[in-house]
Design an enzyme around this catalytic site. Structure first.
Site, PDB file in Angstrom:
ATOM      1  CD  GLN A 163      12.155  71.516  31.242  1.00 42.11           C
ATOM      2  OE1 GLN A 163      11.681  70.447  30.889  1.00 42.11           O
ATOM      3  NE2 GLN A 163      12.254  71.861  32.513  1.00 42.11           N
ATOM      4  CE  LYS A 209      10.496  67.066  32.246  1.00 41.85           C
ATOM      5  NZ  LYS A 209      10.334  68.523  32.228  1.00 41.85           N
ATOM      6  CG  ASP A 245       4.460  70.742  32.338  1.00 39.94           C
ATOM      7  OD1 ASP A 245       4.718  69.801  33.107  1.00 39.94           O
ATOM      8  OD2 ASP A 245       5.338  71.473  31.836  1.00 39.94           O
TER       9      ASP A 245
END
Ligand code: NDP
Length: 297
Positions: A98, A54, A121
Site C-alpha cells: 500500500q 481490499k 498493482d
C-alpha cells in the site's frame, strides 16, 4: 443532466461476480485458491481504510487474503525480507504494498522487489515496460478499471481522440498507454500544458486524474464526449461537514457530455474490482491455466 451515467459501482459488482466465478472454478477444477497479500506500513488512516476494504472484498470473492501490518518505523531490509518471503510463497499470487510508504523507505526499490508476476498493482518496472511495448503484463488497477468502463460503453475505442489530464506513474501514464494500445489518438496533459481548455475540447474521451476538486468545467467538454473522472477530493460543504468530489465539475460536465462517471461510485469501486481481477489473472498465469476473458487489458 443529459449525459448517460456510467455506473462504476454496478460495473464493479459484475467484475467481482466474474472473478468469484473464476475463483470457484479454480478451486473445484484444480484445487487452487488464489491468494492476495497486502502489506501496510504505518498508520495512515486512508491507507488503513483501503486495506480493510481490499481484504474484505478479497474474501468475498472466495480468495485467500493475507494482511501484513508493519510498524511505521519498519526498516527497508525488514520490508524487503517480507516481500522476498511472499515472492516465494506458492499460496500467494498477488502482492500489493500500500502506497504511500513512510518517507524513509524507497518506494521504487520496494515495488521493484515484488516479483513481476505477482505485481498486481502493475507498478513494477518490468510490467511498465511490457505495457509500453504492448505485451502481456499486469496492468495498474485504476487505469484498467477506466479502460473496462470505456470499452463497455463504446465497444471499440479505435480512432477516438483521448485526452488524459495527469501524467502520474499510477494513473495518467498507464491510462494513456492503454488508450494508445486500443488505437486512440492520445494527448497527455499536465500542469505545464498550454491552453488546457482548448486541448480538452478536442477530446472524444476525457480522463481526468489531477487531484484538483472540480477543476474541469463543462465548457471545456466537447458535446457528446465521454468523461472519466478519476479524482477523489474531499471538500467542505457550505452547511458543514465534507463531501467527495472528482476532478471535473459534475453538474456542468454532465450537461454537455455523452457519458460520465460520478464521484463517488465511478472509478473508485472499479479499482478494487480490478485488483481482484489482476490476482485471479496472476494465479492463472502462475499455474499455466487459461486466463479469464474480459478481466484484463
Ligand atoms: P498525482 O498528484 O501523482 O498527479 C497529478 C497529475 O495532475 C500530475 O501529472 C500533474 O501535473 C497534473 N496536474 C496538476 N495540476 C494540474 C493542472 N492545473 N492542470 C493540468 N494538470 C495538472 O496524482 P494521481 O495521479 O496519483 O491521482 C490523481 C487523482 O486521482 C487524485 O485525486 C487521486 O486521489 C485520484 N485517484 C483515484 C483513484 C481511484 O481509485 N479512483 C486511484 C488513484 C488516484 P505535473 O506532472 O506537471 O505535476
Amino acid at each position: 443532466m443529459t449525459a448517460q451515467l456510467i455506473d462504476g459501482k454496478a460495473f464493479a459488482a459484475t467484475v467481482r461476480a466474474s472473478v468469484a466465478e473464476h475463483v470457484a472454478r479454480l478451486k473445484s477444477d484444480h484445487g487452487i485458491t488464489p491468494g492476495l497479500a497486502v502489506v501496510l506500513v504505518g498508520e495512515d488512516p486512508a491507507s488503513q481504510v483501503y486495506v480493510r476494504s481490499k481484504g474484505k472484498q478479497t474474501l468475498e470473492v472466495g480468495m485467500k487474503s493475507v494482511e501484513h501490518k508493519l510498524d511505521a518505523e519498519t526498516s527497508e531490509a525488514d520490508l524487503l525480507r517480507l516481500i522476498d518471503q511472499l515472492n516465494n510463497d506458492d499460496s500467494i499470487h498477488g502482492i500489493l504494498v500500500q502506497l504511500p510508504l513512510p518517507k524513509h523507505l524507497n518506494e521504487d526499490l520496494v515495488i521493484n522487489a515484488i516479483h513481476p508476476s505477482k505485481d498486481v498493482d502493475g507498478f513494477h518496472i518490468s510490467n511498465v515496460g511490457l505495457l509500453g511495448t504492448g505485451q502481456k503484463s499486469m496492468v495498474p488497477c485504476t487505469p484498467l478499471g477506466c479502460l473496462m468502463m470505456l470499452r463497455d460503453y463504446h465497444g471499440s475505442l479505435s480512432g477516438m481522440d483521448a485526452v488524459v489530464i495527469g501524467r502520474s506513474n499510477i494513473v495518467g501514464k498507464p491510462m494513456a498507454q492503454l488508450l494508445l494500445n486500443d488505437s486512440c489518438t492520445v494527448t497527455i496533459a499536465h500542469s505545464r500544458t498550454r491552453d488546457l481548455a482548448d486541448v480538452v475540447r478536442r477530446a472524444d474521451i476525457v480522463v481526468a486524474a489531477v487531484g484538483r476538486p472540480q477543476m474541469v468545467p463543462g465548457d471545456w467538454i466537447k458535446p457528446g464526449a465521454t468523461v472519466i473522472d478519476v479524482g477523489i477530493n474531499r471538500i467542505d460543504k457550505p452547511e458543514g461537514g465534507t463531501r467527495l468530489v472528482g476532478d471535473v465539475d459534475f453538474e456542468s460536465c454532465a450537461a454537455v457530455a455523452g457519458a460520465i462517471t460520478p464521484v463517488p461510485g465511478g472509478v473508485g469501486p472499479m479499482t478494487i474490482a480490478c485488483l481482484l481481477a489482476n490476482t485471479v489473472t496472476a494465479c492463472c498465469r502462475a499455474n499455466g491455466l487459461e486466463e479469464p476473458q474480459g478481466l484484463t487489458a
